[in-house]
Design a protein around this motif. Structure first.
Motif, PDB file in Angstrom:
ATOM      1  N   LEU A 108     -14.813  75.145  23.832  1.00 17.69           N
ATOM      2  CA  LEU A 108     -15.710  74.792  22.813  1.00 17.69           C
ATOM      3  C   LEU A 108     -17.193  74.711  23.058  1.00 17.69           C
ATOM      4  O   LEU A 108     -18.073  75.658  22.314  1.00 17.69           O
ATOM      5  N   ARG A 109     -17.620  74.717  24.177  1.00 21.64           N
ATOM      6  CA  ARG A 109     -18.810  74.501  24.870  1.00 21.64           C
ATOM      7  C   ARG A 109     -19.352  76.178  24.956  1.00 21.64           C
ATOM      8  O   ARG A 109     -20.424  76.515  24.510  1.00 21.64           O
ATOM      9  N   ALA A 110     -18.412  76.943  25.461  1.00 21.54           N
ATOM     10  CA  ALA A 110     -18.677  78.360  25.604  1.00 21.54           C
ATOM     11  C   ALA A 110     -18.539  78.883  24.399  1.00 21.54           C
ATOM     12  O   ALA A 110     -19.610  79.692  23.975  1.00 21.54           O
ATOM     13  N   TYR A 111     -17.897  78.704  23.305  1.00 22.63           N
ATOM     14  CA  TYR A 111     -17.868  79.291  21.832  1.00 22.63           C
ATOM     15  C   TYR A 111     -19.403  78.837  21.256  1.00 22.63           C
ATOM     16  O   TYR A 111     -20.049  79.537  20.683  1.00 22.63           O
ATOM     17  N   TRP A 112     -19.683  77.741  21.372  1.00 22.63           N
ATOM     18  CA  TRP A 112     -20.972  77.001  20.709  1.00 22.63           C
ATOM     19  C   TRP A 112     -22.131  77.915  21.194  1.00 22.63           C
ATOM     20  O   TRP A 112     -23.080  78.023  20.441  1.00 22.63           O
ATOM     21  N   SER A 113     -22.274  77.835  22.675  1.00 23.74           N
ATOM     22  CA  SER A 113     -23.264  78.240  23.338  1.00 23.74           C
ATOM     23  C   SER A 113     -23.466  79.850  22.825  1.00 23.74           C
ATOM     24  O   SER A 113     -24.683  80.174  22.623  1.00 23.74           O
ATOM     25  N   ALA A 114     -22.439  80.634  22.808  1.00 27.15           N
ATOM     26  CA  ALA A 114     -22.588  82.030  22.181  1.00 27.15           C
ATOM     27  C   ALA A 114     -23.242  81.842  20.716  1.00 27.15           C
ATOM     28  O   ALA A 114     -24.022  82.709  20.697  1.00 27.15           O
ATOM     29  N   ALA A 115     -22.586  80.974  19.993  1.00 26.45           N
ATOM     30  CA  ALA A 115     -22.864  80.919  18.637  1.00 26.45           C
ATOM     31  C   ALA A 115     -24.618  80.626  18.479  1.00 26.45           C
ATOM     32  O   ALA A 115     -25.397  81.512  17.630  1.00 26.45           O
ATOM     33  N   ALA A 120     -31.050  69.241  16.241  1.00 27.12           N
ATOM     34  CA  ALA A 120     -31.836  69.237  17.455  1.00 27.12           C
ATOM     35  C   ALA A 120     -31.435  70.428  18.460  1.00 27.12           C
ATOM     36  O   ALA A 120     -32.153  70.712  19.378  1.00 27.12           O
ATOM     37  N   ARG A 121     -30.475  71.085  18.163  1.00 28.38           N
ATOM     38  CA  ARG A 121     -30.023  72.446  18.996  1.00 28.38           C
ATOM     39  C   ARG A 121     -29.475  71.666  20.164  1.00 28.38           C
ATOM     40  O   ARG A 121     -29.472  72.333  21.213  1.00 28.38           O
ATOM     41  N   ASP A 122     -29.089  70.369  20.429  1.00 34.56           N
ATOM     42  CA  ASP A 122     -28.571  70.026  21.479  1.00 34.56           C
ATOM     43  C   ASP A 122     -27.176  69.757  21.754  1.00 34.56           C
ATOM     44  O   ASP A 122     -26.445  68.967  21.317  1.00 34.56           O
ATOM     45  N   LEU A 123     -26.596  71.013  22.266  1.00 33.51           N
ATOM     46  CA  LEU A 123     -24.999  71.040  22.513  1.00 33.51           C
ATOM     47  C   LEU A 123     -24.530  70.013  23.212  1.00 33.51           C
ATOM     48  O   LEU A 123     -23.357  69.508  22.787  1.00 33.51           O
TER      49      LEU A 123
END
Length: 123
Positions: A61-68, A23-26
Motif C-alpha cells: 500500500l505504501r508503494a502504491y500510494w507513494s507512486a500515486a 497534509a500529504r503525510d503518507l
C-alpha cells in the motif's frame, strides 16, 4: 461493541483520514491502517500494481500510494459527507479534479482499517 466502533469515533476517523491526505503525510495515512490491510481501486492497475485492482499489506500500500502521490502534486480532498455502520465508515469526498469519490473503510477489532475500497463514478 468495541469503543472504536462508536459512531463518533468512526466520524473522527473519517476526518483524520481526510486531514492526513490533505497534509500529504503518507505515514500519517498509513498509521490508520492495519499491517494486513487490503485496498481495492480501479486506479491500482494504472500505477503498475497488478491487474486485480487490489494491493495487500501495508508495504504494498505504501508503494502504491507513494507512486500515486508523486504523480498527483495537487492532491486535495474536500469532505462532502461521512456515513457509518457498526464496523465501517464511508468517506464521501471531491478530489482536486472535482470528481466525487466514496472511500469505504472497514475496521478490524483493533480500530485500524483492515479493508478499503475506492469507489468512483462510472460516467
Amino acid at each position: 461493541m468495541p469503543e472504536f466502533h462508536d459512531p463518533s469515533r468512526l466520524l473522527a476517523l473519517g476526518h483524520d483520514w481526510i486531514a492526513a491526505w490533505n497534509a500529504r503525510d503518507l505515514e500519517r495515512v498509513l498509521a490508520l491502517y492495519s499491517d494486513d490491510t487490503e485496498m481495492t481501486s480501479d486506479r491500482i492497475p494504472a500505477f503498475g500494481f497488478g491487474a486485480s485492482g487490489t494491493v495487500r499489506g501495508k508495504a504494498q500500500l505504501r508503494a502504491y500510494w507513494s507512486a500515486a502521490l508523486a504523480q498527483l502534486p495537487e492532491l486535495h480532498f474536500e469532505l462532502i459527507d461521512l456515513y457509518v455502520s457498526p464496523d465501517s465508515v464511508v468517506v464521501f469526498y471531491r478530489n482536486e479534479r472535482g470528481k466525487k469519490i466514496c472511500e469505504y473503510l472497514r475496521l478490524d477489532d483493533q480500530g485500524k482499517i483492515r479493508q478499503g475500497s475506492a469507489n468512483h463514478p462510472v460516467h
